[in-house]
Design an enzyme around this catalytic site. Structure first.
Site, PDB file in Angstrom:
ATOM      1  N   GLU A 163     -14.873  11.018  12.259  1.00 15.35           N
ATOM      2  CA  GLU A 163     -13.929  11.246  11.161  1.00 15.35           C
ATOM      3  C   GLU A 163     -13.444  12.683  11.261  1.00 15.35           C
ATOM      4  O   GLU A 163     -14.241  13.596  11.419  1.00 15.35           O
ATOM      5  CB  GLU A 163     -14.624  10.973   9.812  1.00 15.35           C
ATOM      6  CG  GLU A 163     -13.869  11.431   8.584  1.00 15.35           C
ATOM      7  CD  GLU A 163     -12.467  10.812   8.437  1.00 15.35           C
ATOM      8  OE1 GLU A 163     -12.361   9.583   8.429  1.00 15.35           O
ATOM      9  OE2 GLU A 163     -11.495  11.591   8.338  1.00 15.35           O
TER      10      GLU A 163
ATOM     11  N   GLY B 152     -12.152   8.435   3.646  1.00 14.53           N
ATOM     12  CA  GLY B 152     -10.754   8.169   3.960  1.00 14.53           C
ATOM     13  C   GLY B 152      -9.796   8.454   2.815  1.00 14.53           C
ATOM     14  O   GLY B 152     -10.163   9.055   1.805  1.00 14.53           O
ATOM     15  N   THR B 153      -8.560   7.996   3.014  1.00 13.08           N
ATOM     16  CA  THR B 153      -7.518   8.210   2.014  1.00 13.08           C
ATOM     17  C   THR B 153      -7.971   7.672   0.655  1.00 13.08           C
ATOM     18  O   THR B 153      -7.805   8.342  -0.376  1.00 13.08           O
ATOM     19  CB  THR B 153      -6.224   7.485   2.456  1.00 13.08           C
ATOM     20  OG1 THR B 153      -5.825   8.029   3.720  1.00 13.08           O
ATOM     21  CG2 THR B 153      -5.109   7.656   1.448  1.00 13.08           C
TER      22      THR B 153
ATOM     23  N   THR C 111      -8.191   3.823  11.701  1.00  6.28           N
ATOM     24  CA  THR C 111      -7.642   5.146  11.392  1.00  6.28           C
ATOM     25  C   THR C 111      -6.659   5.149  10.225  1.00  6.28           C
ATOM     26  O   THR C 111      -6.090   6.196   9.898  1.00  6.28           O
ATOM     27  CB  THR C 111      -6.963   5.744  12.645  1.00  6.28           C
ATOM     28  OG1 THR C 111      -6.195   4.708  13.273  1.00  6.28           O
ATOM     29  CG2 THR C 111      -7.986   6.252  13.636  1.00  6.28           C
TER      30      THR C 111
ATOM     31  N   ILE D 219       2.271   3.312  -5.440  1.00  6.72           N
ATOM     32  CA  ILE D 219       1.993   4.742  -5.602  1.00  6.72           C
ATOM     33  C   ILE D 219       2.946   5.351  -6.619  1.00  6.72           C
ATOM     34  O   ILE D 219       2.525   6.075  -7.528  1.00  6.72           O
ATOM     35  CB  ILE D 219       2.107   5.480  -4.241  1.00  6.72           C
ATOM     36  CG1 ILE D 219       1.019   4.970  -3.294  1.00  6.72           C
ATOM     37  CG2 ILE D 219       2.019   6.989  -4.424  1.00  6.72           C
ATOM     38  CD1 ILE D 219       0.986   5.642  -1.938  1.00  6.72           C
TER      39      ILE D 219
ATOM     40  N   LEU E  46       4.565   4.045  -9.123  1.00 10.83           N
ATOM     41  CA  LEU E  46       4.354   3.648 -10.521  1.00 10.83           C
ATOM     42  C   LEU E  46       3.037   4.184 -11.083  1.00 10.83           C
ATOM     43  O   LEU E  46       2.962   4.581 -12.246  1.00 10.83           O
ATOM     44  CB  LEU E  46       4.419   2.125 -10.656  1.00 10.83           C
ATOM     45  CG  LEU E  46       5.762   1.512 -10.245  1.00 10.83           C
ATOM     46  CD1 LEU E  46       5.781   0.018 -10.502  1.00 10.83           C
ATOM     47  CD2 LEU E  46       6.937   2.173 -10.974  1.00 10.83           C
TER      48      LEU E  46
ATOM     49  N   MET F 295      -1.556  -2.979   3.025  1.00  8.68           N
ATOM     50  CA  MET F 295      -2.356  -1.764   3.210  1.00  8.68           C
ATOM     51  C   MET F 295      -3.217  -1.549   1.975  1.00  8.68           C
ATOM     52  O   MET F 295      -2.879  -0.775   1.083  1.00  8.68           O
ATOM     53  CB  MET F 295      -1.435  -0.584   3.466  1.00  8.68           C
ATOM     54  CG  MET F 295      -0.764  -0.656   4.826  1.00  8.68           C
ATOM     55  SD  MET F 295       0.230   0.783   5.137  1.00  8.68           S
ATOM     56  CE  MET F 295       0.634   0.578   6.857  1.00  8.68           C
ATOM     57  N   LEU F 296      -4.332  -2.277   1.909  1.00 11.49           N
ATOM     58  CA  LEU F 296      -5.201  -2.217   0.744  1.00 11.49           C
ATOM     59  C   LEU F 296      -6.627  -1.943   1.190  1.00 11.49           C
ATOM     60  O   LEU F 296      -7.081  -2.512   2.191  1.00 11.49           O
ATOM     61  CB  LEU F 296      -5.164  -3.553  -0.011  1.00 11.49           C
ATOM     62  CG  LEU F 296      -3.800  -3.955  -0.585  1.00 11.49           C
ATOM     63  CD1 LEU F 296      -3.827  -5.398  -1.074  1.00 11.49           C
ATOM     64  CD2 LEU F 296      -3.397  -3.004  -1.711  1.00 11.49           C
TER      65      LEU F 296
ATOM     66  N   HIS G 112     -16.846 -15.865 -25.452  1.00 12.57           N
ATOM     67  CA  HIS G 112     -15.902 -15.549 -26.522  1.00 12.57           C
ATOM     68  C   HIS G 112     -16.468 -14.399 -27.351  1.00 12.57           C
ATOM     69  O   HIS G 112     -17.645 -14.412 -27.669  1.00 12.57           O
ATOM     70  CB  HIS G 112     -15.701 -16.774 -27.409  1.00 12.57           C
ATOM     71  CG  HIS G 112     -14.817 -16.496 -28.585  1.00 12.57           C
ATOM     72  ND1 HIS G 112     -13.449 -16.377 -28.454  1.00 12.57           N
ATOM     73  CD2 HIS G 112     -15.110 -16.278 -29.887  1.00 12.57           C
ATOM     74  CE1 HIS G 112     -12.941 -16.114 -29.647  1.00 12.57           C
ATOM     75  NE2 HIS G 112     -13.927 -16.046 -30.540  1.00 12.57           N
TER      76      HIS G 112
HETATM   77  P1  NAI Z   1       5.057   0.337  -1.393  1.00  8.00           P
HETATM   78  O1  NAI Z   1       5.412  -0.392  -0.168  1.00  8.00           O
HETATM   79  O2  NAI Z   1       4.194  -0.297  -2.418  1.00  8.00           O
HETATM   80  O3  NAI Z   1       6.399   0.767  -2.164  1.00  8.00           O
HETATM   81  C1  NAI Z   1       7.383   1.591  -1.575  1.00  8.00           C
HETATM   82  C2  NAI Z   1       8.677   1.423  -2.315  1.00  8.00           C
HETATM   83  O4  NAI Z   1       9.596   2.377  -1.837  1.00  8.00           O
HETATM   84  C3  NAI Z   1       9.298   0.046  -2.114  1.00  8.00           C
HETATM   85  O5  NAI Z   1       9.643  -0.469  -3.365  1.00  8.00           O
HETATM   86  C4  NAI Z   1      10.510   0.355  -1.244  1.00  8.00           C
HETATM   87  O6  NAI Z   1      11.583  -0.534  -1.481  1.00  8.00           O
HETATM   88  C5  NAI Z   1      10.846   1.765  -1.688  1.00  8.00           C
HETATM   89  N1  NAI Z   1      11.625   2.527  -0.712  1.00  8.00           N
HETATM   90  C6  NAI Z   1      11.482   2.542   0.634  1.00  8.00           C
HETATM   91  N2  NAI Z   1      12.383   3.389   1.186  1.00  8.00           N
HETATM   92  C7  NAI Z   1      13.082   3.948   0.169  1.00  8.00           C
HETATM   93  C8  NAI Z   1      14.127   4.912   0.090  1.00  8.00           C
HETATM   94  N3  NAI Z   1      14.646   5.472   1.194  1.00  8.00           N
HETATM   95  N4  NAI Z   1      14.600   5.239  -1.130  1.00  8.00           N
HETATM   96  C9  NAI Z   1      14.086   4.675  -2.250  1.00  8.00           C
HETATM   97  N5  NAI Z   1      13.101   3.766  -2.229  1.00  8.00           N
HETATM   98  C10 NAI Z   1      12.591   3.400  -1.036  1.00  8.00           C
HETATM   99  O7  NAI Z   1       4.474   1.725  -0.892  1.00  8.00           O
HETATM  100  P2  NAI Z   1       3.721   2.902  -1.641  1.00  8.00           P
HETATM  101  O8  NAI Z   1       3.850   2.818  -3.101  1.00  8.00           O
HETATM  102  O9  NAI Z   1       4.176   4.137  -0.953  1.00  8.00           O
HETATM  103  O10 NAI Z   1       2.235   2.606  -1.267  1.00  8.00           O
HETATM  104  C11 NAI Z   1       1.830   2.634   0.104  1.00  8.00           C
HETATM  105  C12 NAI Z   1       0.740   1.648   0.352  1.00  8.00           C
HETATM  106  O11 NAI Z   1      -0.422   2.029  -0.338  1.00  8.00           O
HETATM  107  C13 NAI Z   1       1.137   0.266  -0.071  1.00  8.00           C
HETATM  108  O12 NAI Z   1       0.990  -0.590   1.018  1.00  8.00           O
HETATM  109  C14 NAI Z   1       0.192  -0.086  -1.169  1.00  8.00           C
HETATM  110  O13 NAI Z   1      -0.276  -1.403  -1.014  1.00  8.00           O
HETATM  111  C15 NAI Z   1      -0.946   0.914  -1.021  1.00  8.00           C
HETATM  112  N6  NAI Z   1      -1.401   1.313  -2.336  1.00  8.00           N
HETATM  113  C16 NAI Z   1      -2.086   0.421  -3.087  1.00  8.00           C
HETATM  114  C17 NAI Z   1      -2.489   0.764  -4.347  1.00  8.00           C
HETATM  115  C18 NAI Z   1      -3.224  -0.249  -5.132  1.00  8.00           C
HETATM  116  O14 NAI Z   1      -3.722  -1.200  -4.575  1.00  8.00           O
HETATM  117  N7  NAI Z   1      -3.324  -0.078  -6.441  1.00  8.00           N
HETATM  118  C19 NAI Z   1      -2.202   2.054  -4.931  1.00  8.00           C
HETATM  119  C20 NAI Z   1      -1.446   2.890  -4.076  1.00  8.00           C
HETATM  120  C21 NAI Z   1      -1.072   2.521  -2.821  1.00  8.00           C
END
Ligand code: NAI
Length: 456
Positions: free
Chosen positions: A32, A39-40, A138, A179, A181, A309-310, A435
């Site tokens: 690592e 990790g992240t 990675t 990310i 939201l 990516m989870l 309940h």
């Molecule tokens: P995401 O794929 O969930 O969302 C990225 C968003 O950005 C999409 O709605 C896309 O349409 C938009 N986008 C792409 N290019 C753009 C542009 N040029 N201008 C404006 N909008 C654009 O990716 P995010 O939120 O970055 O997360 C990355 C990864 O991390 C995801 O695969 C997610 O599954 C994972 N993750 C999971 C979490 C959870 O399970 N709670 C929390 C945070 C991340």
């Protein structure tokens, strides 16, 4: 030093694979590059974001929600350094926990960047490590966008956004995915004006449409500003803050920019070619159902291969990969991998969305139940949202469950188990639920699949 198994990367995929392999009797090592294991997810992702989501929600409660419970508060103040320090403490205890588990399981740890020398050897600093088998775990890194000039301060990724030293007056977020939201919710609750720019006409692409639409309404009501169908053409730091350029519209001046527009597989510096490996057009490593790459002794799991990516998907793959190596059998059911956005309320789903069922031409029945009709939800004053169950019209087998509402991320576990065991909606409605609990909404939604919920 020769190991049975060397794992590159100590995120949820890598460290879980290392522990499982050690439990199964292999001589395991893990490389690592970061001083902290985890990790992240543990260092700069899932865990610190959940710590801040919890703290910011508590802060928001003191501003509004507690009064309705008959608790008057005055003088509540935000102490951001303490909030950040608590988050750092949570991260430390968990990353220390992984280090402890490595010791306990006698996993050899190498610190540094791993680079392939051959299919069985990897260089880390001036050390050459030999292993019979190697797993690449990675992970991923934030995607860079054309025109965005990262200074990793004013214009940065989620890593910086989890550690802002002050509450930004105006935060612009590029991307309305998980990310965007989650971190947007944190800073909005702490007082920022938050503008989310999304390229698509929807938020949370991939989630069930009905649930996504409800989420959009709720988040807008909380004050998050959305500009959908918006193409960002550039962003850069300025003397006082940052500026974001948008196609066909005025640029936005703000204090900070978070780029959350997806993530890319991380294969930087691995020197895959020396092992005879290459990446596909999306930068991912191709694997078969047993996580074997095209080189027989090298495997890959997690964000570096295809699929969502989870963290928990990477963990499942880590266990299945290692069990496959040792016992000859390991399997991941990709129809039963939940997805959760930890907004308020939480949004969670597993299995097929209504849109996917329509597209595949599968006939389905649908049952929904709103939290407002649930006793526990009323008692805790969290009545927004609903549970939605989609079942096969012919066999009644549950095909998808989607929840927006309090503790949706915990409630979805029952739905995951139901899908894993091939349960029908009838099985679920005949299952006793304590309940009063929020989980009763699942039982009620299962009744609704057959025609009518009991409490509606
Ligand atoms: P995401 O794929 O969930 O969302 C990225 C968003 O950005 C999409 O709605 C896309 O349409 C938009 N986008 C792409 N290019 C753009 C542009 N040029 N201008 C404006 N909008 C654009 O990716 P995010 O939120 O970055 O997360 C990355 C990864 O991390 C995801 O695969 C997610 O599954 C994972 N993750 C999971 C979490 C959870 O399970 N709670 C929390 C945070 C991340």
């Amino acid at each position: 030093m020769k190991h049975d198994l060397l794992i590159i990367g100590a995120g949820p995929g890598g460290y879980i694979a290392a522990i499982r392999a050690a439990q199964l009797g292999l001589n395991v090592a893990c490389v690592e590059k970061e001083p902290r294991l985890g990790g992240t997810c543990l260092r700069v992702g899932c865990i610190p974001s959940k710590a801040l989501l919890e703290s910011s929600e508590k802060y928001l409660e003191t501003q509004h929600a507690l009064a309705a419970h008959g608790i008057k508060i005055s003088g509540a103040e935000l102490d951001l350094p303490t909030m950040q320090a608590r988050k750092d403490g949570v991260v430390k205890s968990l990353t220390d926990g992984v280090a402890f588990l490595f010791k306990k399981n006698k996993i050899t740890r190498y610190e540094g960047n791993a680079s392939f020398v051959s299919k069985n050897t990897v260089q880390v600093g001036d050390q050459i490590i030999e292993a019979e088998r190697i797993i690449i775990a990675t992970g991923s890194k934030a995607a860079q966008l054309r025109g965005i000039e990262f200074d990793f301060d004013r214009v940065g990724t989620s890593t910086e956004a989890l550690s802002y030293p002050e509450v930004p007056e105006h935060l612009v977020i590029i991307g309305a995915g998980y990310i965007g939201l989650e971190i947007g919710s944190v800073w909005k609750r702490l007082g920022s004006k938050v503008t989310v720019l999304e390229f698509l006409p929807i938020i949370l692409p991939g989630m069930d449409g009905e649930i996504r639409d409800e989420a959009f309404k709720m988040l807008k009501k909380q004050g998050l500003e959305f500009r959908l169908g918006t193409k960002v053409t550039g962003a850069r730091a300025t003397e006082k803050g940052a500026i974001v350029e948008i196609e066909g519209s005025e640029p936005i001046e703000c204090d900070r920019v978070l780029v959350a527009a997806g993530r890319l597989p991380n294969t930087d510096g691995l020197n895959l070619a020396a092992a005879g490996l290459a990446t596909d057009e999306k930068g991912r490593i191709s694997v078969d159902a047993h996580y074997r790459t095209q080189v027989e002794n090298i495997y890959a799991i997690g964000d570096v291969i295809a699929g969502p990516m989870l963290a928990h998907k990477a963990e499942e793959e880590g266990v299945a990969c290692v069990e496959g190596i040792v016992t000859g059998y390991g399997h991941v059911n990709y129809d039963a991998i939940p997805a959760v956005a930890y907004t308020d309320p939480e949004i969670a789903g597993v299995g097929k969305t209504e849109e996917q069922l329509k597209e595949a031409g599968i006939e389905y029945k649908k049952g929904t139940f709103p939290f407002i009709a649930n006793g526990r939800a009323k008692a805790i004053a969290q009545t927004q949202g609903k549970v939605k169950i989609l079942a096969d019209a012919r066999t009644d087998r549950i095909l998808g469950v989607h929840i927006i509402g309090p503790r949706a991320g915990d409630l979805i576990a029952e739905a995951v188990a139901a899908i894993e065991f091939g349960a029908t909606a009838e099985d679920l409605r005949r299952t006793s639920h304590a309940h009063p609990t929020l989980a009763e909404c699942l039982k009620e939604a299962a009744f609704a699949v057959e025609g009518a919920a009991l409490s509606m």
